[in-house]
Design an enzyme around this catalytic site. Structure first.
Site, PDB file in Angstrom:
ATOM      1  N   ARG A  76      11.381  -6.943   6.041  1.00  0.00           N
ATOM      2  CA  ARG A  76      11.691  -6.142   5.538  1.00  0.00           C
ATOM      3  C   ARG A  76      11.910  -4.348   6.908  1.00  0.00           C
ATOM      4  NH1 ARG A  76       5.496  -2.255   4.974  1.00  0.00           N
ATOM      5  NH2 ARG A  76       5.684  -3.178   7.185  1.00  0.00           N
ATOM      6  N   ARG A 108      10.675  -3.408  12.359  1.00  0.00           N
ATOM      7  CA  ARG A 108      10.295  -2.791  12.937  1.00  0.00           C
ATOM      8  C   ARG A 108       9.652  -3.852  13.741  1.00  0.00           C
ATOM      9  NH1 ARG A 108       5.349  -0.008   8.963  1.00  0.00           N
ATOM     10  NH2 ARG A 108       4.058  -1.556  10.734  1.00  0.00           N
ATOM     11  N   LYS A 143       0.551  -1.222   0.050  1.00  0.00           N
ATOM     12  CA  LYS A 143       0.015   0.445   0.043  1.00  0.00           C
ATOM     13  C   LYS A 143       0.872   0.907  -0.129  1.00  0.00           C
ATOM     14  CE  LYS A 143      -2.004  -0.627   3.463  1.00  0.00           C
ATOM     15  NZ  LYS A 143      -1.905  -1.667   4.217  1.00  0.00           N
ATOM     16  N   ARG A 199      -9.117   1.140   8.359  1.00  0.00           N
ATOM     17  CA  ARG A 199      -9.140  -0.250   8.659  1.00  0.00           C
ATOM     18  C   ARG A 199     -10.280  -0.605   9.523  1.00  0.00           C
ATOM     19  NH1 ARG A 199      -2.829   0.339   8.156  1.00  0.00           N
ATOM     20  NH2 ARG A 199      -1.933  -1.714   9.318  1.00  0.00           N
ATOM     21  N   ARG A 257      -1.004  -9.509  12.890  1.00  0.00           N
ATOM     22  CA  ARG A 257      -1.615  -8.287  11.590  1.00  0.00           C
ATOM     23  C   ARG A 257      -2.332  -9.169  10.827  1.00  0.00           C
ATOM     24  NH1 ARG A 257       4.139  -5.386  10.381  1.00  0.00           N
ATOM     25  NH2 ARG A 257       2.956  -4.593   9.026  1.00  0.00           N
TER      26      ARG A 257
END
Ligand code: ADP
Ligand code: ZN
Length: 215
Positions: free
Chosen positions: A127, A160, A13, A88, A171
């Site tokens: 990531r 992260r 996104k 969301r 998540r």
């Protein structure tokens, strides 16, 4: 143009939002980044948000809605904006209707980004992010010029906390349960355009132009 980008974590996104923002010249409003900034700055909102984010839960609706509402009052978004990561939840979608109503504006498109579970897991677990400027890298696909260092600002890259395996899985569950259901309401309104999160970065601009042509 007023656009929402919706899709599971790791579907790309944010990357897409930045590209669209660059092509059309509208500000990108990224709730994840705004919340991380609030946490880093230790604001009231940030203090509340931190606990939820660490666990991979959605931050309380009133906090997120408050942040978005404040942001959408700024003059730079009058002509249009791209929402990345909001709404969301069903409550947030309702709040967005209300905010747009007040602005006398309508939502043009909900861009729904889909990707295979393997892609999502690889993207999130490999990531690496820049804690300072938010730039995103990937240990296999998007390497920085110097290992472990941000190309944009020279900061040391980090993983992260919520990109650790157990939290990633949570998540994804939260997405299925709380975010996916809001697609239905936008589908009923004929606003949804589905796009592939599997595309390479240099294929995205062409696809974006095609999907958003005429807006
Ligand atoms: P991703 O899309 O990869 O999950 P984000 O940076 O968009 O990453 O979001 C990171 C975290 O920030 C979420 O797990 C959640 O805790 C919080 N967050 C971001 N946007 C929202 C939102 N609209 N509502 C509630 N929490 C949010
Ligand atoms: Zn950086």
């Amino acid at each position: 143009m007023r656009l929402v980008i919706l899709g599971p974590p790791g579907s790309g996104k944010g990357t897409r939002a930045k590209i669209i923002g660059r092509i059309f010249g509208y500000p990108v409003v990224t709730t994840g980044a705004m919340l991380r900034e609030a946490v880093a700055a230790g604001t009231e909102y940030g203090k509340i948000a931190e606990g939820y984010m660490k666990k991979g839960e959605l931050v309380r609706d009133d906090v997120v809605i408050g942040i978005v509402e404040e942001r959408l009052r700024k003059p730079d978004v009058e002509e249009g904006f791209i929402l990345d990561g909001f709404p969301r939840s069903v409550n947030q979608a309702r709040a967005l209707d209300r905010i747009l109503n007040k602005m006398g504006a309508i939502l043009d498109v909900v861009m729904y980004v889909t990707a295979k579970p393997e892609t999502i897991l690889s993207r999130l677990s490999l990531r690496r992010s820049c804690p300072k400027c938010g730039a995103i890298y990937h240990l296999k696909d998007i390497l920085p010029k110097v290992e472990g260092v941000c190309d944009e600002c020279g900061s040391k890259l980090v993983q992260r906390d919520d990109d650790k395996e157990a939290i990633i899985l949570h998540r994804l569950e939260v997405y299925e349960q709380q975010t996916f259901p809001i697609l239905e309401r936008y589908e009923r309104l004929g606003k949804v355009r589905e796009v592939s999160g599997e595309l390479k970065i240099d294929e995205i601009p062409g696809e974006v132009e095609r999907v958003l042509k005429g807006l």
